[in-house]
Every structure is written in C-alpha cells, then in structure tokens.
Scaffold this active site. Sequence first.
Site, PDB file in Angstrom:
ATOM      1  N   ARG A   9       0.844  -1.200   0.000  1.00  0.00           N
ATOM      2  CA  ARG A   9       0.000   0.000   0.000  1.00  0.00           C
ATOM      3  C   ARG A   9       0.876   1.244   0.000  1.00  0.00           C
ATOM      4  NH1 ARG A   9      -1.370   3.573   3.675  1.00  0.00           N
ATOM      5  NH2 ARG A   9      -0.546   2.372   5.394  1.00  0.00           N
ATOM      6  N   VAL A  10       0.476   2.222  -0.803  1.00  0.00           N
ATOM      7  CA  VAL A  10       1.040   3.561  -0.728  1.00  0.00           C
ATOM      8  C   VAL A  10      -0.093   4.515  -0.407  1.00  0.00           C
ATOM      9  CG1 VAL A  10       3.030   3.174  -2.240  1.00  0.00           C
ATOM     10  CG2 VAL A  10       0.845   3.870  -3.241  1.00  0.00           C
ATOM     11  N   SER A  11       0.253   5.679   0.158  1.00  0.00           N
ATOM     12  CA  SER A  11      -0.774   6.608   0.611  1.00  0.00           C
ATOM     13  C   SER A  11      -1.267   7.557  -0.469  1.00  0.00           C
ATOM     14  CB  SER A  11      -0.245   7.429   1.792  1.00  0.00           C
ATOM     15  OG  SER A  11       0.101   6.561   2.844  1.00  0.00           O
ATOM     16  N   THR A  12      -0.391   7.909  -1.394  1.00  0.00           N
ATOM     17  CA  THR A  12      -0.790   8.889  -2.402  1.00  0.00           C
ATOM     18  C   THR A  12      -0.433   8.403  -3.797  1.00  0.00           C
ATOM     19  OG1 THR A  12       1.319  10.061  -2.253  1.00  0.00           O
ATOM     20  CG2 THR A  12      -0.450  10.832  -0.812  1.00  0.00           C
ATOM     21  N   GLN A  15       3.263   8.278  -5.046  1.00  0.00           N
ATOM     22  CA  GLN A  15       4.181   7.275  -4.511  1.00  0.00           C
ATOM     23  C   GLN A  15       4.095   6.029  -5.385  1.00  0.00           C
ATOM     24  OE1 GLN A  15       2.619   6.972  -0.508  1.00  0.00           O
ATOM     25  NE2 GLN A  15       4.176   8.367   0.284  1.00  0.00           N
TER      26      GLN A  15
END
Length: 190
Positions: A9-12, A15
């Site tokens: 998972r990445v937040s934005t 990324q």
Amino acid sequence: MKQRIGYARVSTEDQHLDLQRNALQQAGCYVIYEETASGKNASRLELEQCRKALRDGDTLVVWRLDRLGRSLPDLVQIVAELERSGIGFESLTEKIETNSAAGKLVFHVFAALAEFERSLIRERTHAGLAAARARGRSGGRKPKLGDKQVREIKVLLRDPEIQVADVARRYGVSRTTLYKHVGVVAPRHP
C-alpha cells in the site's frame, strides 16, 4: 497448498509500489494485493480482498508494519484476527513473523505496548477531565444556543404566527436543537 500472499500500500498517487512489490516477490509472494489508500482511511478494499483470499496455513506478508495497520492497536487487531483464522503474518522490514514462537513473542510484546498506550491515553483523558471539573469547567461540546438566545427564542415562539422552522433558520440551528434547548414539545403546523 500454503501460500505467501503479499499486501502493498502507498498513501498517495505520486508514490510508487515498486519497492514493496519487488521485496514481496523476493519473499516468495506470487499473489500481491496492491492499493493506493491513506492509512487513516478505514476502507481499504484491496486489503479486504486480500484477507478474503487468505486460508488456514497461509501467510500474509507486508513490506513494513505501517503498510497494514492504521495504528498499533489496529495492527494488533488485524494480526490477532489472522492468528484466530490460522493465518501467519510476516513483516519483511521489521523481520517479524508469527509462524514461530519467537515471532509470536515479539508480536505479543507489541500488543502489550498497544494496550499500555491505550491505558495511558485513557488515564490522561480522565485526569484532564477531572482537572477541568476542578476548575469549574465541564467536558463536551459548547451549547449551540446561549442563555440569551434561548430567552429570545422562547419569546418568539409564544407568537402562534411564527414557525419553529423559521426561528431555527434565523438562529442557524436545527428544529431538534430548538426542541432540546427551548422545550418545544411538538412542531407546530400553519
């Protein structure tokens, strides 16, 4: 057949998942669920799909602990649910895996720290509320209407031509707030 299933998972959007994907593939994950979602967001659809795909004996693998849980208590809850289902957990960066006795010990230490953190927060909250009460303050939200406004509203509502909804709009509150603060029992109709 036991599987090692990865979750990345990445937040934005800016990324990239490449680093996590490569590490998970090197760790033997042939199936990897990937998503872009803030860790603060409770709704992580790919994580839910990943958890549905896991079976007894499988291992969920993440690149780093913070990729899975929104907070330490959240992480502990997720891993406890996995453990109850007979599913192992592994974090590559922290070198934590719950398939061995040592890995379980480390994770349970984390769980104990999370519970300790919750207890400290609870104690601080109670101490803060007690201190505020000692200074004559009460907790909670400030009332939407002051005493002067309540008196004005009561005077206005004595006039049968004035509607509760009109008064509510004028004071920027809901009719329910008026009923609560002013004691209006039932809405009046024209």
